[in-house]
Design an enzyme around this catalytic site. Structure first.
Site, mmCIF file in Angstrom:
data_model
loop_
_atom_site.group_PDB
_atom_site.id
_atom_site.type_symbol
_atom_site.label_atom_id
_atom_site.label_comp_id
_atom_site.label_asym_id
_atom_site.label_seq_id
_atom_site.Cartn_x
_atom_site.Cartn_y
_atom_site.Cartn_z
ATOM 1 N N ARG A 110 0.847 -1.190 0.000
ATOM 2 C CA ARG A 110 0.000 0.000 0.000
ATOM 3 C C ARG A 110 0.892 1.253 0.000
ATOM 4 O O ARG A 110 2.105 1.136 0.118
ATOM 5 C CB ARG A 110 -0.904 -0.009 1.235
ATOM 6 C CG ARG A 110 -0.133 -0.314 2.514
ATOM 7 C CD ARG A 110 -0.666 0.353 3.719
ATOM 8 N NE ARG A 110 -0.533 1.784 3.636
ATOM 9 C CZ ARG A 110 0.615 2.435 3.827
ATOM 10 N NH1 ARG A 110 1.742 1.801 4.108
ATOM 11 N NH2 ARG A 110 0.664 3.755 3.736
ATOM 12 N N GLY A 111 0.263 2.424 -0.075
ATOM 13 C CA GLY A 111 1.013 3.680 -0.136
ATOM 14 C C GLY A 111 1.215 4.029 -1.609
ATOM 15 O O GLY A 111 1.617 3.166 -2.403
ATOM 16 N N GLN B 246 -2.918 2.252 9.947
ATOM 17 C CA GLN B 246 -1.557 2.352 9.395
ATOM 18 C C GLN B 246 -0.639 3.178 10.294
ATOM 19 O O GLN B 246 0.564 2.940 10.341
ATOM 20 C CB GLN B 246 -1.577 2.990 7.994
ATOM 21 C CG GLN B 246 -2.214 2.142 6.920
ATOM 22 C CD GLN B 246 -3.686 2.469 6.741
ATOM 23 O OE1 GLN B 246 -4.371 2.809 7.710
ATOM 24 N NE2 GLN B 246 -4.185 2.374 5.535
ATOM 25 N N ARG C 9 -7.050 -0.394 -7.141
ATOM 26 C CA ARG C 9 -7.356 0.715 -6.222
ATOM 27 C C ARG C 9 -7.430 2.011 -7.036
ATOM 28 O O ARG C 9 -6.531 2.275 -7.829
ATOM 29 C CB ARG C 9 -6.294 0.824 -5.113
ATOM 30 C CG ARG C 9 -6.298 -0.387 -4.182
ATOM 31 C CD ARG C 9 -5.494 -0.137 -2.921
ATOM 32 N NE ARG C 9 -6.147 0.813 -2.041
ATOM 33 C CZ ARG C 9 -5.531 1.389 -1.008
ATOM 34 N NH1 ARG C 9 -4.267 1.127 -0.748
ATOM 35 N NH2 ARG C 9 -6.184 2.237 -0.233
ATOM 36 N N ASP D 159 -1.940 10.960 -2.022
ATOM 37 C CA ASP D 159 -2.257 9.909 -2.995
ATOM 38 C C ASP D 159 -2.527 10.491 -4.374
ATOM 39 O O ASP D 159 -2.322 9.826 -5.383
ATOM 40 C CB ASP D 159 -3.455 9.084 -2.520
ATOM 41 C CG ASP D 159 -3.028 8.218 -1.353
ATOM 42 O OD1 ASP D 159 -2.989 8.740 -0.224
ATOM 43 O OD2 ASP D 159 -2.681 7.052 -1.583
HETATM 44 O O1 MRU Z 1 -4.754 3.289 1.900
HETATM 45 P P1 MRU Z 1 -3.267 3.458 1.943
HETATM 46 O O2 MRU Z 1 -2.644 2.900 3.177
HETATM 47 O O3 MRU Z 1 -2.598 2.994 0.668
HETATM 48 O O4 MRU Z 1 -3.108 5.037 2.001
HETATM 49 C C1 MRU Z 1 -1.847 5.602 2.041
HETATM 50 C C2 MRU Z 1 -1.842 7.040 2.329
HETATM 51 O O5 MRU Z 1 -2.842 7.704 2.360
HETATM 52 C C3 MRU Z 1 -0.503 7.669 2.440
HETATM 53 O O6 MRU Z 1 -0.528 8.708 3.356
HETATM 54 C C4 MRU Z 1 -0.130 8.173 1.052
HETATM 55 O O7 MRU Z 1 -0.190 7.140 0.088
HETATM 56 C C5 MRU Z 1 1.169 8.775 1.002
HETATM 57 S S1 MRU Z 1 2.379 7.577 0.844
HETATM 58 C C6 MRU Z 1 3.904 8.173 0.702
#
Ligand code: MRU
Length: 347
Positions: free
Chosen positions: A46-47, A196, A89, A237
């Site tokens: 993720r991220g 997270q 996603r 994102d």
């Molecule tokens: O749903 P996730 O865990 O993929 O969401 C991630 C985030 O919102 C992070 O803050 C974002 O991707 C920045 S990552 C460097």
């Protein structure tokens, strides 16, 4: 040394199963796109930047056994793979820009034999990975300039090495400040529903010996009122061309609170997280996830049977709540529409 979240090793994608952290550090070796798709959907990986890298390597896996005899057939298969990975996603633009980059790489290689194109695709995926490493280090250097000794910083979700190729974005800035000898204190917001912040951010910060305190999401306002937060750093994102920023649900409320309490609110993201085709954040697709994530905590039901839940994974912070956006090109300040264009050399 930051943790290697994702790596291409001898024909396989190796990544950390983030759903098991912090209790267990387990790697998954993935050789097929169905496993990768499931890992993205269930947030084992993720991220935003990490999703882009995973998708690029996923394309390599998706076409490696292609029996296509000509370019047209190969392109058809590639398009199917890209469509499939793109349906995993919807919010992080990095995933889509990496997929588009892979498609364009193939288009540019039309004259070459299929075997050669496959090698070129792998090289491109590795390039996307390497470029992310460089971007994270650069933007962290810029971001660290905004941190003073003894600053107390709040962050949400996880924007560290686990969300990128290495080092991170919002956490990269914090790592860099620490390396420069600044003594800082970090508050990590737990980030319901999937935690997270609690599971990943505190784990990463502790590994680097950074003073971190976990808070529940609803404690942020009270900390700000007590003047116990000097600055807020968050990841992104997807950032629209006017600076509106989609990030983990709860980011927007922190930005509103920051405005009220006069606390600088910074977004930290590489250029790969910008979607300059979008005029504003209204147009950013927001992922809606399974109600179960809200109705349960770590697989245990917390609400009575029959209760329904609302579960958007992200929200959009409007640009006028953002003090600056930190990228590998430098620090962008308002007015964003003009200054983003300038930094991206579009004017
Ligand atoms: O749903 P996730 O865990 O993929 O969401 C991630 C985030 O919102 C992070 O803050 C974002 O991707 C920045 S990552 C460097």
């Amino acid at each position: 040394m930051s943790i290697p979240t994702i790596k291409w090793i001898k024909g396989k994608i190796r990544f950390i199963d983030q759903t098991r952290l912090p209790l267990e550090l387990r790697y998954i070796y993935c050789k097929d796109i169905n496993t990768l798709y499931e890992a993205i959907k269930t947030m084992k990986i993720r991220g935003a930047p990490a999703l882009g890298i995973a998708a690029a390597f996923g394309v390599v896996l998706g076409v490696e056994n292609s029996k296509a005899k000509n370019f047209k057939d190969f392109m058809k298969q590639l398009n199917r793979v890209i469509k499939y990975l793109g349906s995993s996603r919807p919010t992080a633009v990095n995933l889509f820009s990496a997929l588009e980059r892979m498609r364009e790489t193939v288009r540019q290689s039309q004259k070459l034999p299929v075997k050669k194109i496959k090698n070129i695709l792998l090289k491109e995926a590795i390039k996307i990975f390497e470029q992310d490493r460089v971007m994270c280090r650069r933007l962290s250097q810029y971001g660290s300039r905004l941190i003073k000794n003894k600053d107390k910083i709040l962050t949400i979700c996880n924007a560290g090495a686990l969300a990128t190729s290495d080092y991170g974005t919002a956490l990269g800035v914090i790592f860099r400040a620490k390396e420069e000898g600044k003594n800082i204190k970090v508050y990590a917001s737990e980030t319901r529903p999937l935690l997270q912040g609690a599971r990943l951010t505190t784990w990463e910060l502790k590994r680097e010996n950074i003073d971190v305190t976990l808070i529940c999401d609803n404690m942020a306002a009270s900390l700000m009122k007590q003047r116990r937060i000097d600055k807020i750093f968050v990841g992104a994102d997807r950032i629209a061309s006017n600076g509106d920023t989609a990030n983990k649900i709860g980011t927007y409320s922190l930005a509103v609170l920051a405005k009220y309490h006069n606390i600088p609110f910074y977004v930290v993201a590489p250029s790969s997280s910008f979607d300059l085709n979008l005029s504003d954040g209204e147009k950013i697709p927001i992922e809606q996830r399974d109600q179960k994530e809200v109705l349960e905590i770590l697989g245990k039901r917390i609400a009575a049977k029959g209760i329904k839940a609302y579960n958007p994974a992200f929200d959009v912070t409007v640009h006028n709540l953002i003090s600056a956006i930190i990228t590998e090109f430098g620090i962008i300040r308002p007015p964003y529409k003009t200054n983003i264009k300038k930094k991206f050399k579009l004017v």
